[in-house]
Enzyme design. Structure first.
Site, mmCIF file in Angstrom:
data_model
loop_
_atom_site.group_PDB
_atom_site.id
_atom_site.type_symbol
_atom_site.label_atom_id
_atom_site.label_comp_id
_atom_site.label_asym_id
_atom_site.label_seq_id
_atom_site.Cartn_x
_atom_site.Cartn_y
_atom_site.Cartn_z
ATOM 1 N N SER A 46 14.495 26.589 6.128
ATOM 2 C CA SER A 46 15.109 27.905 6.044
ATOM 3 C C SER A 46 15.329 28.321 4.586
ATOM 4 O O SER A 46 15.789 27.531 3.771
ATOM 5 C CB SER A 46 16.453 27.879 6.764
ATOM 6 O OG SER A 46 17.105 29.111 6.602
ATOM 7 N N LEU A 99 22.304 33.651 0.200
ATOM 8 C CA LEU A 99 22.093 34.170 1.556
ATOM 9 C C LEU A 99 21.836 35.676 1.627
ATOM 10 O O LEU A 99 22.397 36.359 2.486
ATOM 11 C CB LEU A 99 23.280 33.795 2.461
ATOM 12 C CG LEU A 99 23.434 32.303 2.777
ATOM 13 C CD1 LEU A 99 24.705 32.053 3.596
ATOM 14 C CD2 LEU A 99 22.220 31.758 3.532
ATOM 15 N N CYS A 115 25.534 25.628 3.126
ATOM 16 C CA CYS A 115 25.017 26.428 2.010
ATOM 17 C C CYS A 115 25.963 26.308 0.828
ATOM 18 O O CYS A 115 27.142 26.646 0.934
ATOM 19 C CB CYS A 115 24.872 27.897 2.383
ATOM 20 S SG CYS A 115 24.243 28.852 0.978
HETATM 21 C C1 LIG Z 1 15.280 29.287 -2.388
HETATM 22 C C2 LIG Z 1 15.950 28.483 -1.305
HETATM 23 C C3 LIG Z 1 16.691 29.135 -0.328
HETATM 24 C C4 LIG Z 1 17.313 28.420 0.689
HETATM 25 N N1 LIG Z 1 18.004 29.085 1.659
HETATM 26 C C5 LIG Z 1 18.545 28.395 2.705
HETATM 27 C C6 LIG Z 1 19.171 29.082 3.789
HETATM 28 O O1 LIG Z 1 19.220 30.315 3.837
HETATM 29 N N2 LIG Z 1 19.706 28.335 4.795
HETATM 30 C C7 LIG Z 1 19.629 26.962 4.799
HETATM 31 O O2 LIG Z 1 20.116 26.330 5.737
HETATM 32 N N3 LIG Z 1 19.021 26.297 3.789
HETATM 33 C C8 LIG Z 1 18.476 26.972 2.759
HETATM 34 N N4 LIG Z 1 17.823 26.283 1.751
HETATM 35 C C9 LIG Z 1 17.712 24.810 1.835
HETATM 36 C C10 LIG Z 1 16.376 24.379 2.446
HETATM 37 O O3 LIG Z 1 16.249 24.841 3.761
HETATM 38 C C11 LIG Z 1 16.228 22.853 2.427
HETATM 39 O O4 LIG Z 1 17.262 22.295 3.182
HETATM 40 C C12 LIG Z 1 16.277 22.268 1.033
HETATM 41 O O5 LIG Z 1 15.645 23.121 0.117
HETATM 42 C C13 LIG Z 1 15.637 20.883 0.927
HETATM 43 O O6 LIG Z 1 14.258 20.909 1.251
HETATM 44 P P1 LIG Z 1 13.078 21.080 0.154
HETATM 45 O O7 LIG Z 1 13.364 20.142 -0.970
HETATM 46 O O8 LIG Z 1 11.823 20.736 0.886
HETATM 47 O O9 LIG Z 1 13.094 22.490 -0.269
HETATM 48 C C14 LIG Z 1 17.201 26.992 0.719
HETATM 49 C C15 LIG Z 1 16.449 26.349 -0.265
HETATM 50 C C16 LIG Z 1 15.823 27.065 -1.270
HETATM 51 C C17 LIG Z 1 15.014 26.333 -2.296
#
Ligand SMILES: Cc1cc2nc3c(=O)[nH]c(=O)nc-3n(C[C@H](O)[C@H](O)[C@H](O)COP(=O)(O)O)c2cc1C
Lengths: 303, 255
Positions: free
Chosen positions: A21, A73, A129
């Site tokens: 997400s 968000l 978050c």
């Molecule tokens: C730009 C960005 C926006 C994100 N927005 C959300 C969000 O709206 N809701 C959420 O639960 N996690 C959010 N996350 C967290 C990601 O869903 C994920 O849990 C986290 O980035 C770890 O995974 P990754 O290293 O593969 O990105 C966000 C991450 C990034 C980088």
């Protein structure tokens, strides 16, 4: 070909790869690089009860093998999503995971009800978050709060309910158990790790929000460890995420205990990553004569 | 389907200290590229995020972009040699709008903001161009702009070359005596704010190309926000997808 099908909380996923997400918008942008049908499921941008503008920029900074973000968000609100976006996504041959964040327990419940009336496959409760003042992380760091929130939302949610955990806690297993007791059907982890980067010339943080969430390859070992711990502590199926860049990373998170694995930040580097990931996974399966991918979930053996 | 492409670097030069002029090969990108769009470029090494770099020119299967070494990413990119390949996603973003009805366009750029204006200036053919630089040693592309415009005026902040002072003031002086029905602009924030003010006071439509730290570059992650005059969820627009070019009246240019 190995069977890549996964049944997660009663929902069939054609393969274990989903998206994290917030890194994937509502899917339309990435659909131009690889069709959404390539993914077992897609995670939609985190929604709130009412639309949110998000935080002032800069909202992103690069750090060693990762990034910090402080989006805050920004989203059009749950009602807009349910009315205008979900019907479009429902046309695609993939499962939609809808991520919701509330300021209050009531907001979480209302949102769960609204999403329950759509074609979404799973509801993901974002209690982790790090970039908003109210809600978010404030809900996710106290086991009692997690327990009662999950219980309340459970009453209003007719879809499988997944609780998304924060790594910014002393004991993630305690929070995981609290969500399980509260009636969660699955858990997802990890959200971002709270971090900061300072520009030494201006002596100010790069992010206007000062702090942000760390994601990308830098956090993968933390994710693997936490998935392993949570897998041992609860019976619920897990969606694993955190720094996944390759098919080998997907396998690693599955061995640690994840049933589904999300691609997130790595998509920024490679928007059509899904193809490489699948190829890479298939070659692992072939090398190890694995016929059913379900057999590798949590199969890592500890010393 | 959009795709990421690995393109060969076919020409490279350092046109001023720390400013690199690259030409890469890609039939698809060159054919598609609109003025004001950008490429999202993987710099190599351990740099995780791509860097957005504006397209300076594109034709006949070749794309030209010019960048200044500002941090680790651009430093790595500058080390690429002719014959090396560069991993590119693009062309991306919403570029300059060229209106047929416009008769007297002004193009104004400051510093490294002049590069995204070159293809535009070529297409306009009759633009009056203002280019501002910190000092004489930073002046680049003067002859090239001169060759494709009605008039090109160069200035330096310290007066060491051309017009003495901020280039927005040179444009303001010109506007006191001449008509203009569209301003196109790219450069540092203080210059853009001045240009926006001058344009709006005179009721001249003005297109501004913005920069912001980016994540995905395609509109999905909402990292590269710029403040607009709208409220609620539309308060911040996406520089990568709604922009990088905006009409001055859409954006506040607040920090
Ligand atoms: C730009 C960005 C926006 C994100 N927005 C959300 C969000 O709206 N809701 C959420 O639960 N996690 C959010 N996350 C967290 C990601 O869903 C994920 O849990 C986290 O980035 C770890 O995974 P990754 O290293 O593969 O990105 C966000 C991450 C990034 C980088």
């Amino acid at each position: 070909m190995t069977d890549m099908k996964i049944n997660f909380c009663g929902v069939e996923f054609k393969n274990p790869i989903v998206t994290a997400s917030g890194t994937f918008g509502f899917g339309m942008e990435y659909n131009e690089f690889a069709p959404l049908a390539e993914y077992g499921g897609i995670g939609a941008k985190g929604l709130t009860r009412v639309p949110r503008a998000g935080n002032p920029p800069p909202r992103i900074a690069e750090t060693p093998s990762g990034i910090l973000n402080s989006i805050g968000l920004q989203n059009p609100g749950v009602e807009y999503f349910a009315e205008y976006i979900m019907p479009i996504l429902a046309e695609y041959d993939t499962n939609v995971i809808v991520n919701i964040s509330g300021n209050t327990v009531e907001e979480y419940c209302e949102m769960a009800e609204i999403i329950s009336a759509t074609d979404a496959a799973l509801v993901e409760l974002n209690i982790s978050c790090p970039n908003v003042k109210h809600g978010g992380l404030a809900f996710g760091t106290d086991a009692n709060v997690v327990n009662s929130l999950t219980k309340e939302v459970r009453k209003h949610c007719t879809k499988p309910l997944v609780v998304k955990l924060s790594p910014n806690v002393t004991s993630i297993t305690e929070i995981a158990k609290a969500a399980e007791d509260g009636g969660a059907d699955g858990l997802s982890l990890i959200n971002t790790l709270l971090g900061m980067k300072i520009d030494i010339e201006t002596k100010r943080p790069i992010l206007k929000n000062n702090t942000g969430g760390l994601s990308g390859p830098a956090v993968k070992p933390v994710a693997v460890r936490m998935i392993h711990e949570v897998h041992n502590a609860v019976k619920l199926p897990l969606i694993g995420m955190g720094g996944v860049m390759t098919g080998s990373d997907v396998i690693e998170l599955m061995l640690a205990g994840a049933s589904l694995v999300a691609l997130g930040t790595s998509l920024f580097a490679k928007p059509d990553l899904i193809y490489d990931v699948k190829r890479d996974m298939q070659s692992y399966m072939d090398r190890h004569n694995i016929e059913d991918i379900n057999t590798i979930i949590g199969a890592a053996q500890m010393w | 389907m959009k795709k990421q492409e690995v393109c060969k670097l076919i020409k490279k030069s350092e046109i001023a200290d720390g400013i690199f002029d690259f030409i890469i090969e890609s039939a698809d990108i060159a054919a598609e590229a609109q003025c004001g769009q950008f490429l999202h470029i993987a710099c190599g090494g351990n740099m995780f995020l791509r860097r957005p770099i504006s397209i300076c020119d594109a034709s006949n299967g070749e794309i030209r972009f010019i960048f200044e070494v500002k941090g680790e990413g651009t430093k790595l990119l500058s080390k690429k040699a002719v014959g090396d390949v560069i991993d590119v996603v693009g062309p991306l973003g919403h570029g300059f709008e060229i209106k047929r009805s416009v008769r007297k366009p002004i193009v104004i750029g400051g510093g490294i903001g002049v590069f995204p204006l070159y293809k535009l200036t070529k297409q306009l053919t009759n633009a009056t161009v203002f280019l501002g630089f910190r000092n004489k040693s930073r002046v680049v592309m003067e002859d090239e702009f001169d060759a494709v415009s009605a008039l090109t005026i160069v200035g330096t902040d310290d007066g060491s070359y051309g017009y003495n002072g901020y280039i927005a003031s040179a444009m303001e002086g010109y506007l006191n005596l001449n008509d203009c029905d569209m301003i196109y602009s790219c450069g540092p924030m203080p210059m853009l704010r001045a240009v926006k003010k001058i344009a709006e006071e005179r009721g001249i439509p003005c297109q501004i190309s913005l920069e912001q730290r980016m994540g995905c570059g395609i509109g999905a992650c909402l990292a590269c926000a710029c403040e607009t005059k709208k409220d609620g969820t539309e308060r911040y627009a996406k520089v990568c997808a709604n922009g990088p070019v905006f009409y001055s009246e859409e954006v506040t240019l607040n920090d």
